[in-house]
Motif scaffolding. Structure first.
Motif, PDB file in Angstrom:
ATOM      1  N   VAL A  16      54.831 -29.626  63.851  1.00 36.53           N
ATOM      2  CA  VAL A  16      53.543 -30.060  63.306  1.00 36.53           C
ATOM      3  C   VAL A  16      53.221 -29.227  62.062  1.00 36.53           C
ATOM      4  O   VAL A  16      53.289 -27.987  62.111  1.00 36.53           O
ATOM      5  CB  VAL A  16      52.428 -29.886  64.368  1.00 36.53           C
ATOM      6  CG1 VAL A  16      51.049 -30.128  63.771  1.00 36.53           C
ATOM      7  CG2 VAL A  16      52.659 -30.830  65.549  1.00 36.53           C
ATOM      8  N   TYR A  17      52.896 -29.898  60.981  1.00 37.90           N
ATOM      9  CA  TYR A  17      52.525 -29.219  59.729  1.00 37.90           C
ATOM     10  C   TYR A  17      51.071 -29.527  59.387  1.00 37.90           C
ATOM     11  O   TYR A  17      50.632 -30.673  59.512  1.00 37.90           O
ATOM     12  CB  TYR A  17      53.405 -29.702  58.572  1.00 37.90           C
ATOM     13  CG  TYR A  17      54.864 -29.349  58.734  1.00 37.90           C
ATOM     14  CD1 TYR A  17      55.378 -28.173  58.194  1.00 37.90           C
ATOM     15  CD2 TYR A  17      55.722 -30.182  59.460  1.00 37.90           C
ATOM     16  CE1 TYR A  17      56.724 -27.840  58.358  1.00 37.90           C
ATOM     17  CE2 TYR A  17      57.062 -29.853  59.640  1.00 37.90           C
ATOM     18  CZ  TYR A  17      57.548 -28.682  59.086  1.00 37.90           C
ATOM     19  OH  TYR A  17      58.867 -28.349  59.262  1.00 37.90           O
ATOM     20  N   THR A  18      50.342 -28.510  58.936  1.00 33.05           N
ATOM     21  CA  THR A  18      48.975 -28.758  58.471  1.00 33.05           C
ATOM     22  C   THR A  18      48.600 -27.695  57.441  1.00 33.05           C
ATOM     23  O   THR A  18      49.139 -26.575  57.458  1.00 33.05           O
ATOM     24  CB  THR A  18      47.970 -28.794  59.650  1.00 33.05           C
ATOM     25  OG1 THR A  18      46.752 -29.377  59.208  1.00 33.05           O
ATOM     26  CG2 THR A  18      47.688 -27.411  60.232  1.00 33.05           C
ATOM     27  N   HIS A  19      47.677 -28.056  56.555  1.00 38.49           N
ATOM     28  CA  HIS A  19      47.262 -27.116  55.502  1.00 38.49           C
ATOM     29  C   HIS A  19      46.663 -25.858  56.137  1.00 38.49           C
ATOM     30  O   HIS A  19      45.898 -25.961  57.097  1.00 38.49           O
ATOM     31  CB  HIS A  19      46.211 -27.792  54.605  1.00 38.49           C
ATOM     32  CG  HIS A  19      45.987 -27.087  53.302  1.00 38.49           C
ATOM     33  ND1 HIS A  19      45.290 -25.894  53.210  1.00 38.49           N
ATOM     34  CD2 HIS A  19      46.390 -27.392  52.051  1.00 38.49           C
ATOM     35  CE1 HIS A  19      45.269 -25.511  51.945  1.00 38.49           C
ATOM     36  NE2 HIS A  19      45.935 -26.399  51.212  1.00 38.49           N
ATOM     37  N   PRO A  20      46.997 -24.673  55.650  1.00 42.42           N
ATOM     38  CA  PRO A  20      46.395 -23.465  56.230  1.00 42.42           C
ATOM     39  C   PRO A  20      44.876 -23.445  56.016  1.00 42.42           C
ATOM     40  O   PRO A  20      44.365 -24.108  55.116  1.00 42.42           O
ATOM     41  CB  PRO A  20      47.072 -22.307  55.462  1.00 42.42           C
ATOM     42  CG  PRO A  20      47.633 -22.912  54.229  1.00 42.42           C
ATOM     43  CD  PRO A  20      47.904 -24.368  54.520  1.00 42.42           C
ATOM     44  N   ALA A  21      44.184 -22.708  56.873  1.00 41.63           N
ATOM     45  CA  ALA A  21      42.716 -22.642  56.807  1.00 41.63           C
ATOM     46  C   ALA A  21      42.280 -21.728  55.660  1.00 41.63           C
ATOM     47  O   ALA A  21      41.878 -20.578  55.863  1.00 41.63           O
ATOM     48  CB  ALA A  21      42.154 -22.167  58.134  1.00 41.63           C
ATOM     49  N   THR A  22      42.387 -22.246  54.437  1.00 38.07           N
ATOM     50  CA  THR A  22      41.969 -21.500  53.250  1.00 38.07           C
ATOM     51  C   THR A  22      40.632 -22.065  52.754  1.00 38.07           C
ATOM     52  O   THR A  22      40.020 -22.881  53.435  1.00 38.07           O
ATOM     53  CB  THR A  22      43.005 -21.667  52.122  1.00 38.07           C
ATOM     54  OG1 THR A  22      43.008 -23.067  51.742  1.00 38.07           O
ATOM     55  CG2 THR A  22      44.399 -21.259  52.568  1.00 38.07           C
ATOM     56  N   ASN A  23      40.240 -21.649  51.553  1.00 42.39           N
ATOM     57  CA  ASN A  23      39.012 -22.181  50.929  1.00 42.39           C
ATOM     58  C   ASN A  23      39.124 -23.666  50.563  1.00 42.39           C
ATOM     59  O   ASN A  23      38.142 -24.294  50.204  1.00 42.39           O
ATOM     60  CB  ASN A  23      38.682 -21.374  49.667  1.00 42.39           C
ATOM     61  CG  ASN A  23      39.797 -21.453  48.634  1.00 42.39           C
ATOM     62  OD1 ASN A  23      40.974 -21.248  48.949  1.00 42.39           O
ATOM     63  ND2 ASN A  23      39.455 -21.764  47.410  1.00 42.39           N
ATOM     64  N   LEU A  24      40.339 -24.228  50.653  1.00 46.77           N
ATOM     65  CA  LEU A  24      40.532 -25.618  50.213  1.00 46.77           C
ATOM     66  C   LEU A  24      40.289 -26.655  51.302  1.00 46.77           C
ATOM     67  O   LEU A  24      40.296 -27.853  51.036  1.00 46.77           O
ATOM     68  CB  LEU A  24      41.944 -25.799  49.635  1.00 46.77           C
ATOM     69  CG  LEU A  24      42.255 -24.963  48.385  1.00 46.77           C
ATOM     70  CD1 LEU A  24      43.643 -25.280  47.869  1.00 46.77           C
ATOM     71  CD2 LEU A  24      41.210 -25.211  47.288  1.00 46.77           C
ATOM     72  N   ILE A  25      40.091 -26.187  52.548  1.00 48.35           N
ATOM     73  CA  ILE A  25      39.788 -27.145  53.629  1.00 48.35           C
ATOM     74  C   ILE A  25      38.693 -26.583  54.528  1.00 48.35           C
ATOM     75  O   ILE A  25      38.437 -25.372  54.546  1.00 48.35           O
ATOM     76  CB  ILE A  25      41.017 -27.466  54.521  1.00 48.35           C
ATOM     77  CG1 ILE A  25      41.453 -26.247  55.373  1.00 48.35           C
ATOM     78  CG2 ILE A  25      42.177 -28.011  53.716  1.00 48.35           C
ATOM     79  CD1 ILE A  25      42.255 -26.613  56.598  1.00 48.35           C
ATOM     80  N   LEU A  26      38.086 -27.492  55.290  1.00 49.01           N
ATOM     81  CA  LEU A  26      37.204 -27.058  56.363  1.00 49.01           C
ATOM     82  C   LEU A  26      38.102 -26.785  57.574  1.00 49.01           C
ATOM     83  O   LEU A  26      38.904 -27.642  57.949  1.00 49.01           O
ATOM     84  CB  LEU A  26      36.187 -28.157  56.707  1.00 49.01           C
ATOM     85  CG  LEU A  26      35.212 -27.721  57.795  1.00 49.01           C
ATOM     86  CD1 LEU A  26      34.156 -26.772  57.224  1.00 49.01           C
ATOM     87  CD2 LEU A  26      34.533 -28.920  58.451  1.00 49.01           C
ATOM     88  N   ASN A  27      37.951 -25.606  58.152  1.00 51.58           N
ATOM     89  CA  ASN A  27      38.759 -25.285  59.335  1.00 51.58           C
ATOM     90  C   ASN A  27      38.118 -25.988  60.537  1.00 51.58           C
ATOM     91  O   ASN A  27      37.262 -25.435  61.219  1.00 51.58           O
ATOM     92  CB  ASN A  27      38.815 -23.769  59.527  1.00 51.58           C
ATOM     93  CG  ASN A  27      39.800 -23.359  60.615  1.00 51.58           C
ATOM     94  OD1 ASN A  27      40.520 -24.201  61.166  1.00 51.58           O
ATOM     95  ND2 ASN A  27      39.824 -22.076  60.937  1.00 51.58           N
TER      96      ASN A  27
END
Ligand code: PDD
Length: 284
Positions: free
Chosen positions: A192-203
């Motif tokens: 499973v791949y997902t964008h890391p919880a950075t400033n660019l997404i809502l965690n």
């Protein structure tokens, strides 16, 4: 009769008074949360309320209640409105003051408003999957804040809707970030791949629940961004949110994902998700 929470008290809709000077109205200057209710019980409420306080702190706003009081308001709304399956919407703005961009005087109190609605689980989309449309992510660089300022999200969602899709798959110069109101996951060769919880997404809280379920089910996870081209080549694709739970994505821009139907890992995650819902009423 629907009971709302506004201005420190529970009230009827007809008696709600919202000031034209509310900074939420002028600037989207505030934060919000959506908390799911299953079987009359709040789901992951502590996590949502913690994030509400974090969002408020990030915009330098002090919530005029303790977390336990917010929890109590949410519980009371569920009870007063007889909510079985639905959600709580809770928003806090920086208060009401004449329109000046800078913060108002500290004596101006933030305005807390909340309500509860019945809202069935989106079983059709969860069962059959949904199409998404890729849309350039033109939002600001603090998407980690659950801000009321959602114009970038609204425009992206509308573009997806006009293309007959239920969600926008946002990307920054080809790198997938999240959905307009959801988090996105790709599955390739069992990982499973997902964008890391950075400033660019809502965690997302659902995102975090799903990552925990992957761990429990020994499904490898890589919190790493991927491109739109890579997204189209995934075996399975999922979007998650409080209201969408774990929803399979079956096509991106009309290109089918895998065989174009919800995949095996997706179904495993959906089953595991349903099992950990409190007071889960099967089939509801
Ligand atoms: N949206 N990313 C964005 C931009 C969102 O707006 C949301 C949720 C999520 C998923 O977060 P969570 O799993 O905590 O719901 C991710 C809510 C449901 C809304 O605005 O209605």
């Amino acid at each position: 009769m629907t009971v709302y929470f506004s201005d420190g008290q529970f009230t009827k809709r007809e008696e709600l008074t919202i000031s034209i000077d509310d900074r939420g109205y002028y600037f989207g200057d505030g934060v919000y949360e959506v908390i799911k209710v299953y079987g009359g019980e709040l789901y992951t409420a502590k996590e949502h309320i913690d994030r509400l306080f974090q969002s408020a702190a990030k915009i330098k706003m002090t919530i005029p209640y303790a977390d336990v009081q917010i929890m109590e308001i949410a519980r009371e709304l569920v009870k007063a409105n007889n909510i079985l399956t639905g959600h709580i919407y809770l928003q806090i703005t920086r208060g009401s003051a004449p329109r000046l961009h800078q913060f108002p005087d500290p004596s101006v109190q933030p305005v807390v408003t909340a309500y509860a609605v019945n809202n069935p689980r989106p079983l059709e989309g969860m069962e059959n999957g949904v199409p998404v449309k890729s849309v350039e992510d033109v939002r600001w660089l603090r998407c980690d804040i659950k801000s009321l300022n959602l114009l970038g999200n609204v425009l992206a969602k509308q573009e997806a809707y006009e293309a007959g899709c239920v969600e926008a798959l946002l990307h920054r110069e080809g790198v997938v970030t999240e959905g307009s109101a959801s988090n996105m996951f790709g599955i390739k060769n069992g990982t499973v791949y997902t964008h890391p919880a950075t400033n660019l997404i809502l965690n997302g809280i659902t995102r975090q629940v799903v990552l925990g379920l992957c761990k429990d089910l020994c499904i490898p996870v890589v919190e790493q961004s991927f491109t739109l081209d890579e997204a189209c080549e995934m075996d399975e694709f999922i979007l998650t949110s409080t209201t969408s739970e774990v929803t399979p994505v079956i096509s991106i821009d009309g290109r089918p994902i895998g065989s174009g139907v919800p995949g095996i890992i997706t179904k495993k995650l959906q089953e595991a998700f349903a099992l950990q819902i409190p007071s889960f009423i099967a089939g509801e």
